[in-house]
Design a protein around this motif. Structure first.
Motif, PDB file in Angstrom:
ATOM      1  N   PRO A   1       0.812  -1.212   0.000  1.00 19.09           N
ATOM      2  CA  PRO A   1       0.000   0.000   0.000  1.00 19.09           C
ATOM      3  C   PRO A   1       0.855   1.276   0.000  1.00 19.09           C
ATOM      4  O   PRO A   1       2.082   1.202   0.071  1.00 19.09           O
ATOM      5  N   SER A   2       0.193   2.418  -0.067  1.00 15.47           N
ATOM      6  CA  SER A   2       0.898   3.702  -0.048  1.00 15.47           C
ATOM      7  C   SER A   2       0.355   4.579   1.056  1.00 15.47           C
ATOM      8  O   SER A   2      -0.772   4.422   1.506  1.00 15.47           O
ATOM      9  N   LEU A   3       1.211   5.516   1.457  1.00 17.20           N
ATOM     10  CA  LEU A   3       0.798   6.544   2.402  1.00 17.20           C
ATOM     11  C   LEU A   3       1.176   7.840   1.697  1.00 17.20           C
ATOM     12  O   LEU A   3       2.347   8.196   1.651  1.00 17.20           O
TER      13      LEU A   3
ATOM     14  N   GLU B   1       2.614   9.779  -0.933  1.00 15.62           N
ATOM     15  CA  GLU B   1       3.550   9.455  -2.015  1.00 15.62           C
ATOM     16  C   GLU B   1       4.374   8.215  -1.712  1.00 15.62           C
ATOM     17  O   GLU B   1       4.989   7.636  -2.595  1.00 15.62           O
ATOM     18  N   ILE B   2       4.415   7.855  -0.415  1.00 15.86           N
ATOM     19  CA  ILE B   2       5.367   6.812  -0.004  1.00 15.86           C
ATOM     20  C   ILE B   2       4.790   5.416  -0.199  1.00 15.86           C
ATOM     21  O   ILE B   2       3.689   5.109   0.269  1.00 15.86           O
ATOM     22  N   LYS B   3       5.539   4.556  -0.883  1.00 19.65           N
ATOM     23  CA  LYS B   3       5.176   3.139  -0.987  1.00 19.65           C
ATOM     24  C   LYS B   3       5.630   2.439   0.295  1.00 19.65           C
ATOM     25  O   LYS B   3       6.792   2.558   0.686  1.00 19.65           O
ATOM     26  N   LEU B   4       4.737   1.717   0.920  1.00 19.89           N
ATOM     27  CA  LEU B   4       5.096   1.068   2.191  1.00 19.89           C
ATOM     28  C   LEU B   4       5.601  -0.344   1.926  1.00 19.89           C
ATOM     29  O   LEU B   4       4.857  -1.315   1.993  1.00 19.89           O
ATOM     30  N   LYS B   5       6.879  -0.429   1.656  1.00 19.64           N
ATOM     31  CA  LYS B   5       7.477  -1.704   1.225  1.00 19.64           C
ATOM     32  C   LYS B   5       7.390  -2.812   2.275  1.00 19.64           C
ATOM     33  O   LYS B   5       7.420  -3.972   1.950  1.00 19.64           O
ATOM     34  N   GLY B   6       7.329  -2.442   3.536  1.00 15.68           N
ATOM     35  CA  GLY B   6       7.299  -3.464   4.581  1.00 15.68           C
ATOM     36  C   GLY B   6       5.896  -3.910   4.959  1.00 15.68           C
ATOM     37  O   GLY B   6       5.722  -4.658   5.926  1.00 15.68           O
ATOM     38  N   ILE B   7       4.899  -3.447   4.203  1.00 11.66           N
ATOM     39  CA  ILE B   7       3.516  -3.782   4.540  1.00 11.66           C
ATOM     40  C   ILE B   7       2.850  -4.440   3.340  1.00 11.66           C
ATOM     41  O   ILE B   7       3.108  -4.061   2.207  1.00 11.66           O
TER      42      ILE B   7
ATOM     43  N   ALA C   1     -11.999  -5.383 -12.085  1.00 11.27           N
ATOM     44  CA  ALA C   1     -11.567  -4.084 -12.589  1.00 11.27           C
ATOM     45  C   ALA C   1     -12.295  -2.968 -11.842  1.00 11.27           C
ATOM     46  O   ALA C   1     -11.699  -1.991 -11.417  1.00 11.27           O
ATOM     47  N   LYS C   2     -13.597  -3.157 -11.641  1.00  6.11           N
ATOM     48  CA  LYS C   2     -14.393  -2.139 -10.979  1.00  6.11           C
ATOM     49  C   LYS C   2     -13.887  -1.905  -9.542  1.00  6.11           C
ATOM     50  O   LYS C   2     -13.687  -0.766  -9.124  1.00  6.11           O
ATOM     51  N   LEU C   3     -13.626  -2.997  -8.865  1.00  7.52           N
ATOM     52  CA  LEU C   3     -13.150  -2.864  -7.490  1.00  7.52           C
ATOM     53  C   LEU C   3     -11.863  -2.051  -7.427  1.00  7.52           C
ATOM     54  O   LEU C   3     -11.696  -1.174  -6.602  1.00  7.52           O
ATOM     55  N   GLU C   4     -10.962  -2.333  -8.350  1.00  9.95           N
ATOM     56  CA  GLU C   4      -9.669  -1.650  -8.298  1.00  9.95           C
ATOM     57  C   GLU C   4      -9.795  -0.164  -8.597  1.00  9.95           C
ATOM     58  O   GLU C   4      -9.001   0.627  -8.129  1.00  9.95           O
ATOM     59  N   VAL C   5     -10.815   0.199  -9.357  1.00  6.57           N
ATOM     60  CA  VAL C   5     -11.027   1.623  -9.620  1.00  6.57           C
ATOM     61  C   VAL C   5     -11.573   2.313  -8.375  1.00  6.57           C
ATOM     62  O   VAL C   5     -11.140   3.395  -8.003  1.00  6.57           O
ATOM     63  N   THR C   6     -12.516   1.654  -7.700  1.00  8.78           N
ATOM     64  CA  THR C   6     -13.130   2.328  -6.562  1.00  8.78           C
ATOM     65  C   THR C   6     -12.229   2.324  -5.320  1.00  8.78           C
ATOM     66  O   THR C   6     -12.255   3.247  -4.546  1.00  8.78           O
ATOM     67  N   LYS C   7     -11.418   1.278  -5.154  1.00 13.70           N
ATOM     68  CA  LYS C   7     -10.606   1.214  -3.933  1.00 13.70           C
ATOM     69  C   LYS C   7      -9.158   0.853  -4.233  1.00 13.70           C
ATOM     70  O   LYS C   7      -8.610  -0.085  -3.675  1.00 13.70           O
ATOM     71  N   PRO C   8      -8.519   1.572  -5.116  1.00 15.14           N
ATOM     72  CA  PRO C   8      -7.163   1.178  -5.489  1.00 15.14           C
ATOM     73  C   PRO C   8      -6.208   1.276  -4.303  1.00 15.14           C
ATOM     74  O   PRO C   8      -5.303   0.482  -4.144  1.00 15.14           O
ATOM     75  N   PHE C   9      -6.448   2.214  -3.431  1.00 13.70           N
ATOM     76  CA  PHE C   9      -5.552   2.469  -2.320  1.00 13.70           C
ATOM     77  C   PHE C   9      -5.517   1.313  -1.330  1.00 13.70           C
ATOM     78  O   PHE C   9      -4.475   0.824  -0.924  1.00 13.70           O
ATOM     79  N   LEU C  10      -6.709   0.849  -1.024  1.00 10.77           N
ATOM     80  CA  LEU C  10      -6.808  -0.189  -0.012  1.00 10.77           C
ATOM     81  C   LEU C  10      -6.312  -1.539  -0.512  1.00 10.77           C
ATOM     82  O   LEU C  10      -5.658  -2.274   0.206  1.00 10.77           O
ATOM     83  N   PHE C  11      -6.634  -1.857  -1.747  1.00 10.96           N
ATOM     84  CA  PHE C  11      -6.364  -3.223  -2.195  1.00 10.96           C
ATOM     85  C   PHE C  11      -5.094  -3.368  -3.015  1.00 10.96           C
ATOM     86  O   PHE C  11      -4.686  -4.451  -3.317  1.00 10.96           O
ATOM     87  N   GLU C  12      -4.498  -2.286  -3.419  1.00 11.10           N
ATOM     88  CA  GLU C  12      -3.243  -2.423  -4.164  1.00 11.10           C
ATOM     89  C   GLU C  12      -2.130  -1.852  -3.332  1.00 11.10           C
ATOM     90  O   GLU C  12      -1.178  -1.396  -3.590  1.00 11.10           O
TER      91      GLU C  12
END
Ligand code: PLP
Ligand code: SF4
Length: 441
Positions: free
Chosen positions: A115-117, A119-125, A430-441
């Motif tokens: 996930p990201s916070l 701009e930061i990619k959280l590599k350890g999570i 595809a739809k899920l990733e558009v609506t919640k890209p932050f949480l699931f990617e």
């Protein structure tokens, strides 16, 4: 028996006294295969777990020591030739790197779950399922011994570019402050229990503060009970570990040790029994899991006796996994049909108290997919499947069907049954990733 941890790797394994009982051929196999796959064992595994009288087929030997069949023939002979010719280290290292990259070191799109916070990619999570965050503390990216089948091996074979690790717990805490849907934090690795008690405490203690009231459970994924039970008995900070576990229990959160056991023999020593008892006395629960592995535990009787023994010792059987598509998969894999049959035979032999276990399950990109069984519906033979965990929680627990394929060993080899174009969840992804890209990617 000495309780001081002594590790053995490619560089010093010849100093293990029992090695002199092996044939020159087996020793050479260790030298060749050990170049490519990570190899580490220790004095507990060597002295208390391996049956050196039956080493040709011993499952615990196979669990730690490289064997010829673990590499494809062409890879084996490439490395063998280089070693026989006394090739330069650089030349061997380059070849080893190429072979490793061809072994799919990072399966099931794990990198997609970072996930990201801002701009930061959280590599350890990794955050794939809403309620549970996986955390990879950077000091926990090794283990007391290495499993030859392990899909996490890039993390400890010096391939830093593939390493999921994070230095501080700061970012984890920031992330958890925002993500109130998270109820569980699972420390994983490698093996977090290689960390000393003070480092472990630095990660865990902040989570007990009132602002993290939404975190109900702290989980630790570990193979230490199987590989080094003295972690909880005689290591110099073992009492501190036990106190830390008691602290979590006293905070009102549950502490769950997700213990990795592959074979009933790992539950048979006095040391492991005492360690389990000591952990349980803190109020922590122990849940158990293992992949199903050809050449190690592909017999229903082994699983039945493992689950029974676990329940006797107060542990809760939790998951049976299907071996992932990486490393030496060809050596350990079994067709899905066979996995289900082993599961079912074992499950049908044990008391309901053991039937908390779920499986066999594949951790695929879309989620944890359980093979519920093989059935015939109006003349078509099918696999019945379901999500135990899904990238989209709405997919969970809905049975779905794939064409029967006797050879398939992983979900990506399956097609939808009944001539359907896609599986039910594929059009929605595809739809899920558009609506919640932050949480699931
Ligand atoms: C298995 C897994 C979890 C935990 O799932 P539970 O069913 O709650 O034990 C969390 N995240 C990932 C990526 C997993 O593979
Ligand atoms: S203990 Fe776990 S992370 Fe370590 S080598 Fe074994 S399976 Fe992999």
């Amino acid at each position: 028996m000495s309780n001081q941890l002594r590790s053995f790797t490619l560089h010093n394994f010849r100093t293990i006294p029992q090695i002199s009982s092996l044939s020159e051929e087996m020793i050479k196999e260790i030298e060749v295969v050990g170049r490519v796959l990570p190899f580490k064992t220790n004095n507990y595994v060597v002295n208390e777990l391996i049956d050196w009288d039956n080493v040709e087929t011993d499952p615990i030997f196979t669990l730690n020591f490289p064997r010829r069949g673990m590499l494809e023939k062409k890879h084996y002979s490439t490395i063998e030739k280089l070693l026989d010719a006394n090739a330069e280290k650089d030349v061997i290292d380059e070849k080893v790197k190429q072979i490793r990259l061809s072994l799919n070191p990072n399966p099931a799109g794990q990198e997609h779950n970072v996930p990201s916070l801002g701009e930061i990619k959280l590599k350890g999570i990794q955050h794939k399922y809403p309620e549970t965050v996986l955390f990879f503390p950077s000091q926990g990216q090794t283990c007391h011994a290495y499993c030859t089948f392990c899909f996490r091996w890039p993390q400890f074979s010096g391939m830093n570019e593939l390493k999921f690790a994070m230095k501080e717990s700061d970012l984890l805490l920031k992330y958890l402050r925002i993500h109130k849907e998270v109820t569980d934090v699972l420390f994983t690795g490698g093996d977090p229990m290689v960390m000393n008690a003070s480092v472990l405490e630095a990660y865990i203690r902040p989570l007990l503060e009132p602002e993290f009231g939404h975190i109900r459970s702290i989980r630790i994924g570990t193979k230490s009970l199987a590989y080094w039970p003295y972690r909880y008995l005689t290591d110099k900070d073992s009492d501190d570990v036990i106190k830390l576990f008691e602290l979590v229990a006293a905070s009102g959160k549950s502490l769950s040790i997700q213990a990795h056991f592959n074979h009933p023999r790992e539950l048979s020593t006095d040391a492991v029994k005492q360690a389990i008892s000591r952990i349980r006395s803190t109020g922590a629960q122990i849940r158990t899991q293992s992949p199903l592995l050809r050449n190690i535990n592909d017999k229903p009787e082994l699983w039945a006796s493992m689950w029974r023994e676990q329940v006797d010792l107060g542990c809760v059987p939790y998951y049976m996994f299907i071996a992932r598509d990486t490393g030496s998969k060809h050596y350990f894999e079994l067709p899905l049909d066979k996995c289900w049959q082993i599961f079912r035979r074992a499950y049908s032999k044990v008391s309901g108290l053991c039937r908390t276990v779920r499986g066999p399950s594949m951790s695929d990109h879309a989620g944890k997919i359980q093979v519920l069984g093989v059935q015939e519906v109006r003349g078509e033979k099918i696999f019945v499947l379901r999500f135990i965990q899904g990238r989209n929680p709405k997919w969970v627990d809905v049975p779905f069907f794939a064409e029967y394929n006797p050879k398939a060993t992983w979900f990506d080899q399956l097609k939808p049954a009944f001539n359907e174009e896609r599986f039910f969840f594929e059009e929605k992804r595809a739809k899920l990733e558009v609506t919640k890209p932050f949480l699931f990617e």
